[in-house]
Motif scaffolding. Structure first.
Motif, PDB file in Angstrom:
ATOM      1  N   LEU A 106      76.175   2.762 -67.513  1.00 34.32           N
ATOM      2  CA  LEU A 106      76.255   1.536 -66.885  1.00 34.32           C
ATOM      3  C   LEU A 106      75.461   0.198 -65.709  1.00 34.32           C
ATOM      4  CD1 LEU A 106      78.474   0.518 -70.010  1.00 34.32           C
ATOM      5  CD2 LEU A 106      76.600   1.077 -70.538  1.00 34.32           C
ATOM      6  N   VAL A 166      67.572  -2.906 -74.532  1.00 31.36           N
ATOM      7  CA  VAL A 166      69.012  -2.846 -75.089  1.00 31.36           C
ATOM      8  C   VAL A 166      69.477  -2.343 -75.795  1.00 31.36           C
ATOM      9  CG1 VAL A 166      70.576  -3.184 -73.497  1.00 31.36           C
ATOM     10  CG2 VAL A 166      68.240  -3.610 -72.730  1.00 31.36           C
ATOM     11  N   LEU A 200      70.960   1.559 -77.746  1.00 31.18           N
ATOM     12  CA  LEU A 200      72.371   1.396 -77.330  1.00 31.18           C
ATOM     13  C   LEU A 200      72.697   2.102 -78.977  1.00 31.18           C
ATOM     14  CD1 LEU A 200      73.669  -1.003 -74.620  1.00 31.18           C
ATOM     15  CD2 LEU A 200      73.987   1.604 -74.878  1.00 31.18           C
ATOM     16  N   GLY A 209      71.853   4.826 -79.808  1.00 31.69           N
ATOM     17  CA  GLY A 209      73.008   6.096 -78.826  1.00 31.69           C
ATOM     18  C   GLY A 209      74.426   6.629 -80.148  1.00 31.69           C
ATOM     19  N   TYR A 210      74.687   5.200 -80.183  1.00 34.17           N
ATOM     20  CA  TYR A 210      76.356   5.445 -80.722  1.00 34.17           C
ATOM     21  C   TYR A 210      75.513   5.568 -82.409  1.00 34.17           C
ATOM     22  CZ  TYR A 210      78.216   2.445 -76.998  1.00 34.17           C
ATOM     23  OH  TYR A 210      78.853   1.462 -75.980  1.00 34.17           O
TER      24      TYR A 210
END
Length: 256
Positions: free
Chosen positions: A6, A42, A46, A49-50
């Motif tokens: 991060l 963003v 994210l 990705g999760y």
């Protein structure tokens, strides 16, 4: 491979801060657009990705198919909005065209070329589906928009051909060919300079992850061949579907 955290991503936002500063300096009025694009990038990446981390862990065919169907639905809606929202029957045409393109491309690639242990291997199926859908959506959008614009712009020419005995297919054949060609331009341009002027995302990602450069180049070659076929097929299917929307059962031109 050097992993990013991060803190590194926060530092990378300095590039967007610099971009916004340049926009303000040049008085382009794009500050809010850049902020919105940055925020969406963003949040969306994210979230992806999760979600993909979970799907890759489960390694379940139903979860993999669910992810691909969501991508298909989003691609269909985006393409419809960019072509013409007023064409009420365009949505199922786009959905069918993109689904057919996706299935044919992936079935051949996975069964004849890559041949993973299981067909639903998320490591291969999801990235390849995303690449094919993204490019097929662009090709379908460009070809569809070009054809719709041409049909609306030249109704007298088309009706003249019809009055002289031409079928709907013959009357708009030139416009449809130009639309299909337009849909292929981005991929053809990319294939002309790939590896010389530009390193696409696949080969760049593999090189950054430490993959063998030759193997990365071979995978990129496969991707380019997949995209050439998928973009052409999507453009052909979408323009064929749009053609039916503009003619009634009596083979008369009907503008929406």
């Amino acid at each position: 491979m050097i992993e990013l955290g991060l803190m590194q991503i926060a530092l990378s936002l300095g590039l967007m801060v610099a971009a916004i500063a340049l926009v303000r300096w040049q008085k382009l009025g794009l500050e809010l657009s850049l902020l919105n694009a940055t925020a969406r990038t963003v949040v969306q990446l994210l979230a992806v990705g999760y979600v993909l981390a979970i799907v890759f862990t489960w390694r379940n065919p139903y979860s993999v198919i669910a992810v691909i169907l969501v991508m298909l639905a989003i691609a269909t809606v985006v393409a419809r909005n960019r072509i013409d929202k007023r064409l009420s029957r365009l949505l199922p045409i786009l959905a069918g065209s993109l689904l057919t393109t996706l299935v044919l491309t992936l079935v051949y690639t996975l069964s004849a070329v890559i041949r993973p242990e299981v067909w639903y291997e998320p490591r291969y199926l999801i990235p390849l589906a995303g690449i094919v859908l993204g490019n097929a959506m662009t090709a379908a959008t460009i070809a569809g928009d070009r054809l719709v614009t041409s049909l609306k712009r030249h109704p007298q020419v088309i009706e003249t051909h019809l009055s002289l005995g031409a079928s709907p297919q013959q009357a708009i054949a030139a416009y449809r060919r130009e639309a299909i060609k337009a849909g292929l331009i981005p991929t053809l341009n990319a294939m002309m300079v790939v590896g010389i002027v530009k390193l696409p995302g696949i080969i760049t990602g593999q090189l950054l992850s430490g993959a063998d450069p030759l193997n990365a180049a071979l995978y990129q070659m496969l991707i380019m061949f997949m995209l050439a076929f998928a973009d052409l097929l999507a453009a052909i299917l979408v323009t064929a579907g749009i053609q039916r929307l503009f003619f009634n059962d009596a083979e008369q031109l009907v503008l929406p």
